[in-house]
Design an enzyme around this catalytic site. Sequence first.
Site, PDB file in Angstrom:
ATOM      1  N   ASP A   1      -9.880  31.811  99.466  1.00 41.25           N
ATOM      2  CA  ASP A   1      -9.000  30.664  99.252  1.00 41.25           C
ATOM      3  C   ASP A   1      -9.522  29.941  98.014  1.00 41.25           C
ATOM      4  OD1 ASP A   1      -7.698  28.226  99.220  1.00 41.25           O
ATOM      5  OD2 ASP A   1      -7.504  28.138 101.396  1.00 41.25           O
TER       6      ASP A   1
ATOM      7  N   LYS B   1      -1.166  22.171  95.709  1.00 46.23           N
ATOM      8  CA  LYS B   1      -2.255  21.382  95.137  1.00 46.23           C
ATOM      9  C   LYS B   1      -2.259  21.517  93.609  1.00 46.23           C
ATOM     10  CE  LYS B   1      -3.341  20.370  99.392  1.00 46.23           C
ATOM     11  NZ  LYS B   1      -2.740  21.372 100.227  1.00 46.23           N
TER      12      LYS B   1
END
Length: 420
Positions: free
Chosen positions: A194, A219
């Site tokens: 991730d 994000k």
Amino acid sequence: MSPFCPSASDRPTHREPSRMQPALQAATRAMHGSEPNRMAGEPLVASITQSATFVQHELGECVSHSYSRATNPTVAALEDRLGAYEHALPALAFASGLAATQVLALSQLSAGDHAIVGAASYGGTVRLFAQVLAPLGIRSTFVDAADLDAIRAAVQPKTRLVLVETPANPTLILADLAAIAPIARAAHAIFAVDNTFLTAALQRPLDVGADVTLYSTTKWIEGHHATIGGALVTRDEVIREKLAFLRKSLGCIQSPFDAWLTLQGLKTLSLRMRAHSASALRIATALEGHCALRRVIYPGLESFDQHALALAQHDGGHGGIVTLDLHGGRAAAEAFVRVLRVTTLAESLGGVESLATHLETMTHGDVPQAQRERLGIHGGLIRLSIGLEDSNDLLNDIFGALDAAASSTFASTKETSHVS
Ligand code: PLP
């Protein structure tokens, strides 16, 4: 018509490269892909194809897109750029980061299989493995991803997936990717990272042996707090095919409009990540030693436990997340967020506006308390996502909030000592 202007039909539809061209850098690939090859008359900015379905003329005809749950031209434009950014196959874009995590997990794991997952991961990732996949018979071991022996010890005959997040949310603990890759390979497990916190602008897991990178594009990649999205990137055709099949089967592709916004964000990702990182380093350095703080956590600080690994693994900065560990616990955190003026209290990170998130009550509310305590997530932890405001304004804002936190801690200490 001018003799120098050939008629439209004589004009080449795209420019032929005139000679061997040097490979393009990531910031350029984010805008033009690996090999710019624009058709004359093509719009410079990709169009939004907001259509569920596509025309066919013949039965069984092979068309590039047939139904937008499987593929869509706008989503494909984003996927091309995201893949090119990492020298990988076209990415797969999802309706959320967690949809991407779910598809990754189900592409590798079925009942009886086992996953190794970094214990310090986003709360939703922990919830997915512990509360959704476990009842389906998919077992997980949550390990300290900074501890290579713990990862080795967690390997089982049915381990099929190793998933780590680095820097991890919110403690910023790092996992040594080049060291974990051979452990996963020896176990015949897929190694997924991730990479949401740094993105491929600052960290490139696929270059050091990871099979898949995973993103919440919500994000830094989209970067403007305007969309929810996820992506998976790989250089392996077999893995990509499985992921694409599952995405179509589960129905969790990103919408064309959100993909289009994410594509616009991607164009400035390299630039933004450097700016976020520079501002975060300046702020983290300035805050160190404030009396309200037990610790400032930022991989770019020399005081960070794994600073040497951060220098080796990150390229061009350490990202925009700074975590503050306040002396006064929950009460200090409450005082801190109450006086923020420029920074917004909100549950996300990675956009141009700075955000403050209280981990215990917001992102990690669903993580079992015992696990939260093991990870050091308590009431006094605040995660700052440093945006692109002027860093002097941010410093004034955060210093003001820290002063308020210090006053509240001092007042409650005085009260306690008075009572006793
Ligand atoms: N991975 C990380 C590191 C995250 O911080 C998040 C969300 O905060 C996710 C994955 C999940 O992404 P999304 O909220 O887009 O589903």
